[in-house]
Design an enzyme around this catalytic site. Structure first.
Site, short mmCIF file in Angstrom:
data_model
loop_
_atom_site.label_atom_id
_atom_site.label_comp_id
_atom_site.label_asym_id
_atom_site.label_seq_id
_atom_site.Cartn_x
_atom_site.Cartn_y
_atom_site.Cartn_z
N ASP A 190 7.60 -5.07 -10.71
CA ASP A 190 6.72 -4.58 -9.64
C ASP A 190 6.74 -5.64 -8.54
O ASP A 190 6.08 -6.68 -8.65
CB ASP A 190 5.30 -4.37 -10.19
CG ASP A 190 4.39 -3.70 -9.17
OD1 ASP A 190 4.88 -3.33 -8.09
OD2 ASP A 190 3.19 -3.55 -9.45
N GLY B 110 0.79 -1.23 0.00
CA GLY B 110 0.00 0.00 0.00
C GLY B 110 0.82 1.27 0.00
O GLY B 110 0.26 2.35 0.21
N GLY C 98 4.38 -6.36 -2.11
CA GLY C 98 4.58 -5.47 -0.97
C GLY C 98 5.14 -6.21 0.23
O GLY C 98 4.67 -7.29 0.58
N GLY D 70 2.40 2.57 -2.59
CA GLY D 70 2.31 3.30 -3.86
C GLY D 70 3.23 2.79 -4.94
O GLY D 70 3.51 3.50 -5.91
N LYS D 71 3.70 1.53 -4.85
CA LYS D 71 4.60 0.97 -5.88
C LYS D 71 3.89 0.86 -7.22
O LYS D 71 4.41 1.32 -8.25
CB LYS D 71 5.10 -0.42 -5.45
CG LYS D 71 5.87 -0.46 -4.17
CD LYS D 71 6.32 -1.88 -3.83
CE LYS D 71 5.18 -2.83 -3.71
NZ LYS D 71 4.21 -2.48 -2.67
N SER D 72 2.71 0.24 -7.21
CA SER D 72 1.98 0.03 -8.47
C SER D 72 1.57 1.35 -9.11
O SER D 72 1.55 1.47 -10.33
CB SER D 72 0.74 -0.84 -8.23
OG SER D 72 1.12 -2.14 -7.82
N TYR D 73 1.26 2.35 -8.28
CA TYR D 73 0.89 3.66 -8.84
C TYR D 73 2.09 4.27 -9.55
O TYR D 73 1.96 4.83 -10.65
CB TYR D 73 0.42 4.59 -7.73
CG TYR D 73 0.12 5.99 -8.21
CD1 TYR D 73 -0.99 6.25 -9.01
CD2 TYR D 73 0.96 7.05 -7.89
CE1 TYR D 73 -1.27 7.53 -9.47
CE2 TYR D 73 0.70 8.34 -8.34
CZ TYR D 73 -0.41 8.57 -9.12
OH TYR D 73 -0.68 9.83 -9.59
#
Length: 633
Positions: free
Chosen positions: A248, A100, A251, A102-105
């Protein structure tokens, strides 16, 4: 050979709803390239400060002059890495951080204009540069592969034939690689976007059927970029091949923070194992670089634990090897995540000490073929020295054929059986034959023409569409191009998921008459196949029929005996008429929204001033939307 440090950037995101609800305080401060973290448990303790190549302040709104946008992050990191790829270097960008953060964002972004992440912007820029080429002697080709690593198992996301766990092998010339991982040819940005969409849908299907969540696996999207230049004076052609790895990571998380139990706890342990191994590799590489820079001698006791995890084994070249590498560490600004954020900062601080020895990959294909042929000659000489030279005329592939395969005649079967017995009885013979077979297979792949690769890509695409259609995932009504979209007339189900990137990625048609739902069964062929906990062989039935006036389609949901089926949160035991927007739960894990376009349209016409409770979704999946070209939209 040039030694260049890993580029490291950190990025802090805004508070999420959970942190806002707990009235969290921001403990991250940034000034220039420096990032500082305060300890909320001990306010008197001096703040810890770290220095990176880039410190991105994205905690506030875009109106803040210090705000770091998606475009800024790409211009600093993505553009530089793409330029290195055109120079002929291998490049890698990977995102790390707690769940959560913000890696994927940062990597993928969102579907809104200006919210695209590093990956879609890099792919779009790649083809823009290719299309701008006006040199006749220069040509380009692009191939892609997409895999996920889940609980130390590797799965191909682009080829439906490659089911299950693919083997990770190591070749003396190629290094670690995934055996039989499909590498598909693309000719435009649209092709690469569609393949990423298809891969994400395959990932979503797996998550739905096996009750996994996409964020629990590492995703590795690889682009093999080849530049060919023909010299008319010497009539020689040279190649530069760059491998662009876009990773990616899953988490990182703490069990006490997430409350994970049972399967999720084991899953988290596997993820943390691979990320811990990645941390050990980064620390070991940093120690090696520190020792070599001081003493200029590498200790014999130095050991880098690449093979302790599939992830680190496959990324070996990108970590301290032949690659230009960048790491983006995503941070939570909240005081309740202090321990995880500090751990991420220390992780990133170690990574910036690693030096990669990247080299321009000048004409590696011809060199590789030559070295592989030398390897084949060496192995054949070894077999001749062991008295097995007479079997080299036998096709290598038939030496491992099983007697039950039916591919050989009786005489051929006896011959192959006797040859296999001789190989088994000769010391090292079996290993030499296996290595010879492996090298000849790789040579055949390298010598494939571009047209053959395009034909293979098209064949795999058709197989993928047929498989998805068989599983109930929607394709166009005319059977054409793969893509999730909302039909204008047909009632259908759209999947819902707690992960917004996986929500609305699957679409199932409710056909005229009867549509059956249940487990896959050879005797009872279901129209919509689901699996997982509490899904029965015959779970429920959708009945689509015209009303008494014959002017509208009515859809009934009829649960089968003993099945767990819910509509709008209430369990149903008998037939119920569905209305557009109803939420349907089957079993414990499959959640859908029922859409009836004609019914919704009729209601809007009756009450034009009233806005409907939901807007029919007409675009591609959220995960896929960010891959659409801005120019095309």
């Amino acid at each position: 050979m040039s030694g260049a440090s890993v580029k490291v950037a950190v990025r802090v995101r805004p508070f999420n709803s959970r942190e806002t609800g707990k009235e969290s305080k921001c403990i991250i401060q940034m000034q220039g390239n420096s990032t500082t973290i305060l300890n909320p448990k001990n306010p008197k303790e001096p703040a810890k400060s770290f220095s990176f190549d880039y410190s991105y302040w994205s905690h506030t709104s875009p109106e803040d002059p210090c705000f770091a946008s998606q475009c800024l992050v790409y211009n600093d990191i993505g553009k530089e890495m793409l330029q290195h790829a055109f120079e002929g270097y291998n490049v890698c960008i990977f995102a790390y951080g707690q769940t959560g953060a913000g890696k994927s964002y940062t990597m993928m972004g969102r579907q809104e204009e200006g919210q695209e992440g590093i990956i879609p912007q890099l792919c779009e820029d790649l083809f823009e540069k290719i299309n701008d080429n006006n040199q006749e002697e220069l040509s380009y080709s692009v191939e892609v592969s997409y895999m996920e690593i889940y609980c130390e198992r590797v799965r191909d996301l682009l080829n439906p034939k490659n089911k299950g766990n693919l083997r990770v092998r190591e070749h003396p010339l190629l290094g670690p690689y995934v055996e039989d991982l499909s590498k598909l040819a693309v000719t435009s940005y649209t092709d690469i976007a569609d393949l990423m969409d298809a891969g994400n849908k395959a990932r979503t299907v797996a998550a739905t059927n096996m009750n996994e969540t996409s964020s629990r696996s590492h995703a590795v999207f690889t682009i093999v970029f080849t530049q060919r230049k023909h010299d008319s004076e010497t009539d020689l052609s040279t190649e530069k091949v760059s491998k662009i790895s876009l990773v990616d990571l899953a988490g990182s998380e703490r069990a006490d923070s997430t409350g994970a139990k049972g399967t999720r706890l084991k899953e988290g342990a596997n993820i943390n194992k691979s990320l811990t191994t990645l941390g050990k590799v980064i620390s070991a590489l940093a120690e090696v670089d520190n020792c070599t820079s001081k003493s200029k001698k590498k200790k014999k006791t130095d050991f880098i634990p690449y093979r302790d995890s599939v992830l680190t084994w496959l990324l070996r070249e990108n970590l301290g090897g032949n690659s230009r590498t960048a790491m983006v560490a995503a941070l939570s600004p909240a005081d309740i995540n202090y321990d995880e954020t500090l751990s991420t900062l220390r992780y990133a601080d170690r990574a910036k000490q690693i030096k990669c020895n990247a080299v321009i990959n000048e004409d590696p294909n011809a060199k590789l073929v030559r070295e592989l042929k030398d390897e084949v000659f060496r192995l054949k000489d070894l077999l001749r020295a062991q008295g097995l030279g007479d079997i080299l005329d036998t096709p290598i592939g038939s030496l491992t054929a099983s007697p039950s395969s039916g591919q050989l005649g009786q005489a051929g079967l006896q011959s192959v059986t006797s040859i296999q017995e001789r190989i088994m009885s000769t010391p090292g013979g079996e290993e030499a034959i296996e290595r010879l077979k492996e090298s000849e297979k790789i040579i055949a792949e390298l010598n494939e023409t571009w047209e053959e690769k395009l034909r293979k890509t098209e064949a795999i695409r058709m197989e993928r569409e047929a498989l998805l259609a068989e599983m109930g995932v929607a394709i166009r009504e005319d059977g054409g191009t793969l893509g999730v979209f909302s039909p204008k007339k047909t009632p259908h189900l759209v999947n819902l998921n707690e992960d917004p990137l996986m929500s609305e990625c699957l679409l199932y048609y409710i056909k005229d008459g009867i549509t059956r739902v249940g487990l896959a069964d050879a005797e009872r062929r279901q129209d919509i196949v689901l699996s997982g906990a509490h899904i029965r062989e015959e779970h429920c039935v959708f009945r689509s029929e015209r009303n008494l006036n014959g002017d509208a389609v009515v859809v009934l949901l009829i649960p089968c005996e003993g099945s767990e089926t819910y509509v709008n949160g209430k369990r149903v035991d008998s037939a119920v008429q569905l209305r557009s927007g109803n939420r349907i739960i089957m079993g414990k894990n499959h959640v859908f929204r029922f859409n009836h376009p004609e019914q919704a349209r009729a209601e809007r016409e009756k009450t034009p001033s009233r806005r409907p409770p939901w807007s029919p979704w007409t675009g591609p999946s959220p995960r896929g939307s960010c891959w659409r070209s801005r120019a095309s939209t």
